[in-house]
Scaffold this active site. Structure first.
Site, PDB file in Angstrom:
ATOM      1  N   SER A   1       4.770  -7.043  -1.829  1.00 53.18           N
ATOM      2  CA  SER A   1       4.817  -5.574  -1.895  1.00 53.18           C
ATOM      3  C   SER A   1       5.187  -5.083  -3.293  1.00 53.18           C
ATOM      4  O   SER A   1       5.286  -3.881  -3.516  1.00 53.18           O
ATOM      5  CB  SER A   1       5.828  -5.042  -0.879  1.00 53.18           C
ATOM      6  OG  SER A   1       7.089  -5.668  -1.054  1.00 53.18           O
TER       7      SER A   1
ATOM      8  N   ASN B   1      16.945  -6.648   4.460  1.00 47.34           N
ATOM      9  CA  ASN B   1      16.677  -5.635   5.483  1.00 47.34           C
ATOM     10  C   ASN B   1      17.544  -4.388   5.299  1.00 47.34           C
ATOM     11  O   ASN B   1      17.041  -3.263   5.354  1.00 47.34           O
ATOM     12  CB  ASN B   1      16.880  -6.229   6.884  1.00 47.34           C
ATOM     13  CG  ASN B   1      15.863  -7.331   7.171  1.00 47.34           C
ATOM     14  OD1 ASN B   1      14.924  -7.521   6.398  1.00 47.34           O
ATOM     15  ND2 ASN B   1      16.059  -8.046   8.266  1.00 47.34           N
TER      16      ASN B   1
ATOM     17  N   HIS C   1      -9.010  36.955  12.759  1.00 46.58           N
ATOM     18  CA  HIS C   1     -10.350  36.353  12.936  1.00 46.58           C
ATOM     19  C   HIS C   1     -11.186  36.451  11.650  1.00 46.58           C
ATOM     20  O   HIS C   1     -12.408  36.402  11.707  1.00 46.58           O
ATOM     21  CB  HIS C   1     -11.137  37.009  14.074  1.00 46.58           C
ATOM     22  CG  HIS C   1     -10.356  37.193  15.332  1.00 46.58           C
ATOM     23  ND1 HIS C   1     -10.389  36.297  16.379  1.00 46.58           N
ATOM     24  CD2 HIS C   1      -9.487  38.173  15.709  1.00 46.58           C
ATOM     25  CE1 HIS C   1      -9.588  36.724  17.359  1.00 46.58           C
ATOM     26  NE2 HIS C   1      -9.018  37.866  16.968  1.00 46.58           N
TER      27      HIS C   1
ATOM     28  N   ASN D   1     -15.453  27.459 -10.763  1.00 45.91           N
ATOM     29  CA  ASN D   1     -15.086  26.908  -9.452  1.00 45.91           C
ATOM     30  C   ASN D   1     -13.578  26.713  -9.296  1.00 45.91           C
ATOM     31  O   ASN D   1     -12.905  26.305 -10.238  1.00 45.91           O
ATOM     32  CB  ASN D   1     -15.781  25.548  -9.242  1.00 45.91           C
ATOM     33  CG  ASN D   1     -17.289  25.706  -9.131  1.00 45.91           C
ATOM     34  OD1 ASN D   1     -17.768  26.705  -8.611  1.00 45.91           O
ATOM     35  ND2 ASN D   1     -18.019  24.729  -9.636  1.00 45.91           N
TER      36      ASN D   1
ATOM     37  N   GLU E   1      -9.269  23.847  -4.074  1.00 44.28           N
ATOM     38  CA  GLU E   1      -9.976  22.985  -3.112  1.00 44.28           C
ATOM     39  C   GLU E   1      -9.262  21.651  -2.941  1.00 44.28           C
ATOM     40  O   GLU E   1      -9.173  21.105  -1.840  1.00 44.28           O
ATOM     41  CB  GLU E   1     -11.414  22.747  -3.595  1.00 44.28           C
ATOM     42  CG  GLU E   1     -12.273  23.993  -3.604  1.00 44.28           C
ATOM     43  CD  GLU E   1     -13.589  23.754  -4.341  1.00 44.28           C
ATOM     44  OE1 GLU E   1     -13.639  24.038  -5.546  1.00 44.28           O
ATOM     45  OE2 GLU E   1     -14.526  23.263  -3.704  1.00 44.28           O
TER      46      GLU E   1
ATOM     47  N   GLN F   1       7.187  -2.993   6.051  1.00 47.60           N
ATOM     48  CA  GLN F   1       6.859  -2.966   4.628  1.00 47.60           C
ATOM     49  C   GLN F   1       5.740  -1.953   4.353  1.00 47.60           C
ATOM     50  O   GLN F   1       5.611  -1.449   3.247  1.00 47.60           O
ATOM     51  CB  GLN F   1       6.439  -4.365   4.179  1.00 47.60           C
ATOM     52  CG  GLN F   1       6.144  -4.486   2.704  1.00 47.60           C
ATOM     53  CD  GLN F   1       6.150  -5.938   2.262  1.00 47.60           C
ATOM     54  OE1 GLN F   1       7.193  -6.528   2.072  1.00 47.60           O
ATOM     55  NE2 GLN F   1       4.972  -6.508   2.119  1.00 47.60           N
TER      56      GLN F   1
ATOM     57  N   LYS G   1       6.062   2.226   2.943  1.00 57.04           N
ATOM     58  CA  LYS G   1       6.299   2.836   1.637  1.00 57.04           C
ATOM     59  C   LYS G   1       5.097   3.561   1.056  1.00 57.04           C
ATOM     60  O   LYS G   1       5.214   4.699   0.575  1.00 57.04           O
ATOM     61  CB  LYS G   1       6.798   1.778   0.647  1.00 57.04           C
ATOM     62  CG  LYS G   1       8.189   1.311   0.982  1.00 57.04           C
ATOM     63  CD  LYS G   1       8.583   0.062   0.249  1.00 57.04           C
ATOM     64  CE  LYS G   1       9.617  -0.703   1.026  1.00 57.04           C
ATOM     65  NZ  LYS G   1       9.109  -1.263   2.308  1.00 57.04           N
TER      66      LYS G   1
HETATM   67  N1  ARG Z   1       9.713  -6.035   1.124  1.00 58.85           N
HETATM   68  C1  ARG Z   1      10.344  -5.942   2.404  1.00 58.85           C
HETATM   69  C2  ARG Z   1      10.038  -4.584   3.041  1.00 58.85           C
HETATM   70  O1  ARG Z   1       9.644  -3.709   2.356  1.00 58.85           O
HETATM   71  C3  ARG Z   1      11.815  -6.098   2.276  1.00 58.85           C
HETATM   72  C4  ARG Z   1      12.471  -6.599   3.493  1.00 58.85           C
HETATM   73  C5  ARG Z   1      12.057  -7.987   3.791  1.00 58.85           C
HETATM   74  N2  ARG Z   1      12.772  -8.525   4.878  1.00 58.85           N
HETATM   75  C6  ARG Z   1      12.425  -9.651   5.512  1.00 58.85           C
HETATM   76  N3  ARG Z   1      13.154 -10.026   6.508  1.00 58.85           N
HETATM   77  N4  ARG Z   1      11.373 -10.333   5.149  1.00 58.85           N
HETATM   78  O2  ARG Z   1      10.175  -4.366   4.196  1.00 58.85           O
END
Ligand code: ARG
Length: 469
Positions: free
Chosen positions: A34, A121, A167, A296, A301, A333, A336
């Site tokens: 990620s 976590n 309307h 435009n 838009e 994950q 985000k």
């Molecule tokens: N990159 C992970 C996320 O965004 C972080 C947490 C990962 N936790 C795990 N138990 N693999 O969720």
């Protein structure tokens, strides 16, 4: 993209190398990493680690020297990231491990003590809350800016009539200022939704560890306070596994984007040639590569269109979350990118709307002209019949309807009907009726609370300008 998905990485991840003999396949790494997007969390991650290290030192889990070394190392890493010199590595999955491994590379053993009593976590749940909180603060200020722009212009045009629609058919005259202030009210509620979200969000998950809490004597109140949270979260399972704060943010975003989209649509309509209620300068319009006459409203838009992304983000995250058993799952994950994307689209839309509100030049004469078209003062006529002749409103509505039909057949507006012809429909009508048939009289008469009378609008615009100053 990986072209050879059967390839493997040689080395196991250094963070869990004890259990693993070899690295993941290339495709495993690709779907798992990620860092491509969560590097956006780097400031929050460093803040969280600083708070965690200070707390560990205070309760005696790490020594004061380790804490100092960690602090200096994290500061140096912050500087590296800021100046674009940080070696982001997809093999280290995410921002948390990238920073931690880099820290250990730089400072050695102290770096390896930082992850005591915490997990990625609770770390990610904390970082993400901090990020959303920062975004809320920035967006709240931007919403206030749009409100200010609208309230300023509403004050200027408090008495300028325009057609009011239902309307999209001419309904009753309103003032342009009144119309603009309608959006100030919407945006104020958008701001309120962010404030509500912030209030519920502002609890600190740090110290919930993987899911069950920790056996170390941590001080969660200390880290919560250091990070500006009101208190620590109360349940470790909930803290690491809910994303309702992000969903509330996206819900607020989707509603606000919808409001901005409606305003953008009105800008598009007002700007189109048959209407020409406003003009936008070169700063907020584009030309056509083939039609030389074109101007435009692309920005409007695109604000209208960004709503799709923002609503999509809400639906995406709701869908990610809906079937997950407690506690954490890697599905999360995927929380985000929708939030980052929606926040960016929202911020850009607010900036564009603020720019267009300040840029637009209304053609008040033209608005005034159309404010009276389409028998817009028919309700004023019916109200006069009720007030002066004491007709029941339903009867007055009927008489007025016949007068409108009459005027339409003759190709005149209501004020253009001769009194004698009105009297043929209702003999007690007098010439006084003509005083209520003008656009100015119509708007001036709407003095009820929240109504469009210029005096009301001027007062409301002033109230908002003061509140937003
Ligand atoms: N990159 C992970 C996320 O965004 C972080 C947490 C990962 N936790 C795990 N138990 N693999 O969720």
């Amino acid at each position: 993209m990986s072209e050879t998905p059967d390839q493997r990485n040689e080395a196991a991840n250094p963070q869990w190398g004890g259990r693993f003999a070899a690295g993941p396949s290339v495709v495993m790494q690709e779907i798992n990493a990620s860092i491509g997007f969560d590097r956006k969390l780097w400031r929050q991650d460093i803040r969280g680690s600083l708070a965690h290290a200070a707390m560990l030192a205070k309760v005696g889990v790490i020594g004061p020297q380790d804490e100092q070394t960690i602090r200096a190392g994290l500061a140096a890493i912050g500087h590296e990231i800021e100046t674009g010199r940080f070696p982001f590595d997809a093999a280290l999955e995410d921002i948390h491990m990238n920073i931690e491994v880099r820290l250990t590379d730089r400072i050695g053993e102290a770096g390896r003590r930082l992850h005591t009593g915490r997990s990625r976590n609770d770390q990610v749940a904390t970082d993400f809350r901090l990020w959303v909180r920062d975004a809320i603060d920035g967006l709240t200020a931007q919403i206030a800016d749009v409100m200010r722009a609208l309230a300023d212009r509403a004050g200027t045009y408090a008495a300028d009539p325009m057609p009011g629609f239902t309307h999209l058919q001419t309904a009753q005259p309103v003032t342009f200022g009144h119309h603009l202030l309608a959006y100030v009210e919407m945006l104020d509620r958008d701001r309120g939704r962010l404030a509500d979200c912030r209030r519920r969000l502002n609890q600190c998950p740090l110290g919930s560890a993987a899911l069950a809490g920790t056996s170390f004597p941590i001080d969660r109140a200390m880290t919560a306070k250091a990070l500006g949270f009101d208190r620590p979260t109360a349940n470790s399972l909930d803290a690491v596994s809910d994303r309702d704060f992000a969903l509330e943010f996206l819900g607020a975003a989707a509603i606000s984007a919808m409001h901005l989209s409606r305003f953008a649509e009105e800008i598009v309509i007002w700007l189109s040639a048959p209407w020409r209620f406003i003009r936008l300068s070169d700063a907020f319009t584009t030309g056509s590569s083939i039609m030389p006459q074109k101007r435009n409203p692309d920005a409007a838009e695109l604000v209208r269109a960004k709503t799709g992304r923002v609503t999509g983000a809400l639906v995406a995250l709701l869908t990610v979350m809906k079937g997950l058993p407690l506690a954490y799952a890697k599905d999360m994950q995927e929380d985000k990118e929708p939030v980052f994307d929606a926040a960016e689209a929202w911020a850009l839309s607010l900036a564009a709307i603020a720019g267009m509100v300040r840029d637009m030049t209304p053609d008040t004469a033209r608005m005034r002209e159309f404010a009276g078209s389409g028998f817009a003062t028919a309700t004023d006529l019916a109200d006069w019949l009720v007030r002066v002749l004491e007709l029941p409103f339903r009867d007055a509505h009927h008489v007025t309807g016949r007068l409108v039909a009459m005027a339409e057949a003759k190709g005149v507006d209501l004020a253009g009907l001769p009194l004698a012809e009105m009297q043929a429909e209702e003999k007690r009508i007098t010439a006084e009726v003509f005083t209520v048939l003008t656009v100015e009289a119509s708007v001036a008469s709407r003095t009820s609370l929240g109504g469009t009378a210029p005096a009301n609008v001027a007062r409301e615009a002033a109230r908002w300008r003061e509140a937003l100053a």
